[in-house]
Motif scaffolding. Structure first.
Motif, PDB file in Angstrom:
ATOM      1  N   SER A 301      46.685  40.376  40.443  1.00 42.92           N
ATOM      2  CA  SER A 301      45.563  40.618  39.539  1.00 42.92           C
ATOM      3  C   SER A 301      44.331  41.019  40.331  1.00 42.92           C
ATOM      4  CB  SER A 301      45.258  39.350  38.732  1.00 42.92           C
ATOM      5  OG  SER A 301      46.298  39.051  37.828  1.00 42.92           O
ATOM      6  N   GLU A 302      43.368  41.628  39.658  1.00 42.38           N
ATOM      7  CA  GLU A 302      42.150  42.096  40.306  1.00 42.38           C
ATOM      8  C   GLU A 302      41.387  40.964  40.983  1.00 42.38           C
ATOM      9  OE1 GLU A 302      40.901  45.112  40.808  1.00 42.38           O
ATOM     10  OE2 GLU A 302      42.644  46.066  39.892  1.00 42.38           O
ATOM     11  N   SER A 303      41.477  39.758  40.429  1.00 41.59           N
ATOM     12  CA  SER A 303      40.716  38.627  40.976  1.00 41.59           C
ATOM     13  C   SER A 303      41.353  38.039  42.234  1.00 41.59           C
ATOM     14  CB  SER A 303      40.587  37.532  39.915  1.00 41.59           C
ATOM     15  OG  SER A 303      41.870  37.053  39.530  1.00 41.59           O
ATOM     16  N   ILE A 304      42.562  38.475  42.580  1.00 39.35           N
ATOM     17  CA  ILE A 304      43.252  37.981  43.777  1.00 39.35           C
ATOM     18  C   ILE A 304      43.214  39.084  44.828  1.00 39.35           C
ATOM     19  CG2 ILE A 304      45.407  37.064  44.698  1.00 39.35           C
ATOM     20  CD1 ILE A 304      46.142  36.232  41.840  1.00 39.35           C
ATOM     21  N   PRO A 322      62.406  41.295  54.644  1.00 34.16           N
ATOM     22  CA  PRO A 322      61.466  40.439  53.913  1.00 34.16           C
ATOM     23  C   PRO A 322      60.096  41.099  53.836  1.00 34.16           C
ATOM     24  CG  PRO A 322      62.547  39.253  55.725  1.00 34.16           C
ATOM     25  CD  PRO A 322      62.842  40.707  55.919  1.00 34.16           C
ATOM     26  N   VAL A 323      59.375  40.805  52.776  1.00 36.46           N
ATOM     27  CA  VAL A 323      58.001  41.268  52.615  1.00 36.46           C
ATOM     28  C   VAL A 323      57.088  40.042  52.653  1.00 36.46           C
ATOM     29  CG1 VAL A 323      56.344  42.308  51.037  1.00 36.46           C
ATOM     30  CG2 VAL A 323      58.613  43.325  51.308  1.00 36.46           C
ATOM     31  N   VAL A 324      56.065  40.097  53.503  1.00 35.11           N
ATOM     32  CA  VAL A 324      55.148  38.970  53.673  1.00 35.11           C
ATOM     33  C   VAL A 324      53.735  39.443  53.343  1.00 35.11           C
ATOM     34  CG1 VAL A 324      54.280  37.220  55.255  1.00 35.11           C
ATOM     35  CG2 VAL A 324      56.619  38.081  55.530  1.00 35.11           C
ATOM     36  N   ALA A 325      53.077  38.758  52.411  1.00 38.98           N
ATOM     37  CA  ALA A 325      51.722  39.128  51.999  1.00 38.98           C
ATOM     38  C   ALA A 325      50.824  37.900  51.957  1.00 38.98           C
ATOM     39  CB  ALA A 325      51.743  39.806  50.639  1.00 38.98           C
ATOM     40  N   THR A 326      49.551  38.089  52.299  1.00 37.33           N
ATOM     41  CA  THR A 326      48.579  37.002  52.195  1.00 37.33           C
ATOM     42  C   THR A 326      47.420  37.445  51.308  1.00 37.33           C
ATOM     43  OG1 THR A 326      47.341  37.703  54.175  1.00 37.33           O
ATOM     44  CG2 THR A 326      49.152  36.139  54.505  1.00 37.33           C
ATOM     45  N   PHE A 327      46.749  36.440  50.713  1.00 33.56           N
ATOM     46  CA  PHE A 327      45.704  36.721  49.731  1.00 33.56           C
ATOM     47  C   PHE A 327      44.533  35.757  49.871  1.00 33.56           C
ATOM     48  CE2 PHE A 327      49.748  38.032  47.967  1.00 33.56           C
ATOM     49  CZ  PHE A 327      49.485  39.272  47.406  1.00 33.56           C
ATOM     50  N   GLN A 328      43.389  36.206  49.392  1.00 32.50           N
ATOM     51  CA  GLN A 328      42.245  35.338  49.151  1.00 32.50           C
ATOM     52  C   GLN A 328      42.197  35.064  47.650  1.00 32.50           C
ATOM     53  OE1 GLN A 328      38.581  37.040  50.522  1.00 32.50           O
ATOM     54  NE2 GLN A 328      38.841  36.336  52.624  1.00 32.50           N
ATOM     55  N   LEU A 329      42.144  33.796  47.279  1.00 28.76           N
ATOM     56  CA  LEU A 329      42.065  33.428  45.876  1.00 28.76           C
ATOM     57  C   LEU A 329      40.618  33.367  45.448  1.00 28.76           C
ATOM     58  CD1 LEU A 329      44.776  30.626  45.840  1.00 28.76           C
ATOM     59  CD2 LEU A 329      45.064  33.060  45.334  1.00 28.76           C
ATOM     60  N   GLU A 330      40.404  33.616  44.160  1.00 30.52           N
ATOM     61  CA  GLU A 330      39.027  33.557  43.650  1.00 30.52           C
ATOM     62  C   GLU A 330      38.498  32.151  43.749  1.00 30.52           C
ATOM     63  OE1 GLU A 330      38.921  34.665  39.564  1.00 30.52           O
ATOM     64  OE2 GLU A 330      40.755  33.587  39.074  1.00 30.52           O
ATOM     65  N   LYS A 331      37.213  32.046  44.040  1.00 26.30           N
ATOM     66  CA  LYS A 331      36.592  30.721  44.211  1.00 26.30           C
ATOM     67  C   LYS A 331      36.249  30.106  42.856  1.00 26.30           C
ATOM     68  CE  LYS A 331      36.798  31.385  48.606  1.00 26.30           C
ATOM     69  NZ  LYS A 331      37.858  30.733  49.397  1.00 26.30           N
TER      70      LYS A 331
END
Length: 331
Positions: A301-304, A322-331
């Motif tokens: 989603s746009e917020s992630i 394998p596919v590895v992804a990292t994210f910043q979550l909305e505060k």
């Protein structure tokens, strides 16, 4: 030489029309006209040929080079879904996800797969084409398992349900959704394994026998078209789940579809392709054939906010990387 140039000019125009036709996958469903979706499979060959011919016209000092170069701008976004060159992102991430079609551990066994997953120290692991039973990943306590899609989480699973069940086995789910509470907020994780084409190498490998090759091509098309149509139905179910989600979504898995296909356009609608945003190099994830095939994805989603995306070619535990992804979550 004039005949050669005329032939190349006609070829170039033809390829341009095929590429433009491929873009219509964003609007034309396979049940109405499946041949546009077929073009998406040949995109790497088509775009490479298009670029080489454009370079030829530039070297030849032909005005038509300007036309083809300008038209080529329409294919920049389609190219970045296969190959991308984003700058390295050093931002801190909050969430690490591994998505992996393990082919039921048939290549090197579930022990090797477990060792790899544990070494990644991921927060959420999504497996496709794997029953998931028999795994005990360190640190991944919460699980939701269907026969074709298994979701493992360090965080608490609030709810889970199958979205697309197999027509033949009730415990098989081609897609499931799992609501997970992460740091006080709920996120919906959709694990997808769209209907496979069930090809064997000998079915697509051509040889010197023209008649036999013709039959193989016809056989491939006979498998592709009905599966495209089945995908349209499955995509519709997943789109409904996305539309009705009260939570931010991460959708990942094996779409059995390449970029610029009907499946890609419609499942990524309203979501960010993590590879397009932060990926580097090639996104090819299926390595069993000597042809670039990206069929594994992670959307959010746009917020992630995607921070990193990697196709891990350091291991060959399956016919997929394998596919590895990292994210910043909305505060």
């Amino acid at each position: 030489m004039k005949i050669v140039r005329l032939t190349l000019f006609i070829l170039h125009i033809g390829i341009a029309f095929l590429l433009l036709g491929m873009l219509l996958n964003a609007y034309v469903p396979p049940k109405l006209f499946p041949w546009f979706n077929l073009l998406s499979l040949g995109f790497p060959v088509l775009i490479i040929t298009y670029v080489l011919l454009t370079i030829f016209w530039i070297i030849s000092w032909k005005k038509r080079a300007i036309l083809f170069a300008v038209l080529g701008l329409a294919f920049i976004n389609p190219v970045t879904r296969w190959i991308n060159y984003n700058a390295e992102n050093n931002e801190k991430s909050d969430l690490k996800i591994v998505s992996f079609n393990t082919k039921n551990g048939l290549v090197l066994g579930k022990k090797k797969i477990k060792e790899y997953i544990v070494s990644q120290n991921a927060d959420i692991v999504l497996l496709q084409e794997d029953i998931g039973e028999g795994y005990d990943f360190d640190g991944l306590k919460e699980t939701s398992i269907d026969a074709l899609t298994a979701t493992f989480s360090k965080y608490k699973i609030i709810d889970h349900k199958a979205l697309i069940k197999s027509d033949f086995e009730t415990n098989n789910a081609y897609a499931n959704q799992t609501d997970i509470e992460i740091k006080g907020k709920i996120y919906r994780i959709i694990n997808v394994y769209l209907q496979p084409f069930k090809f064997e190498k000998n079915m697509v490998k051509l040889n010197g026998n023209n008649e036999e090759n013709e039959q193989k091509v016809k056989g491939v098309v006979r498998r592709l078209i009905p599966t495209f149509k089945k995908h349209q139905e499955q995509v519709g179910v997943i789109q409904e789940a996305l539309k009705n989600s009260p939570y931010p979504v991460i959708l990942a898995g094996d779409l059995n579809s390449v970029p610029n296909s009907y499946e890609y356009y419609h499942l990524s609608k309203g979501l960010k392709d993590a590879f397009v945003v932060v990926g580097r190099g090639s996104a090819t994830s299926f390595h069993d054939y000597k042809f670039p095939l990206r069929i594994d994805y992670v959307f959010s989603s746009e917020s992630i906010k995607p921070v990193s995306y990697k196709v891990d070619r350091s291991v060959r535990l399956s016919d997929h990387y394998p596919v590895v992804a990292t994210f910043q979550l909305e505060k």
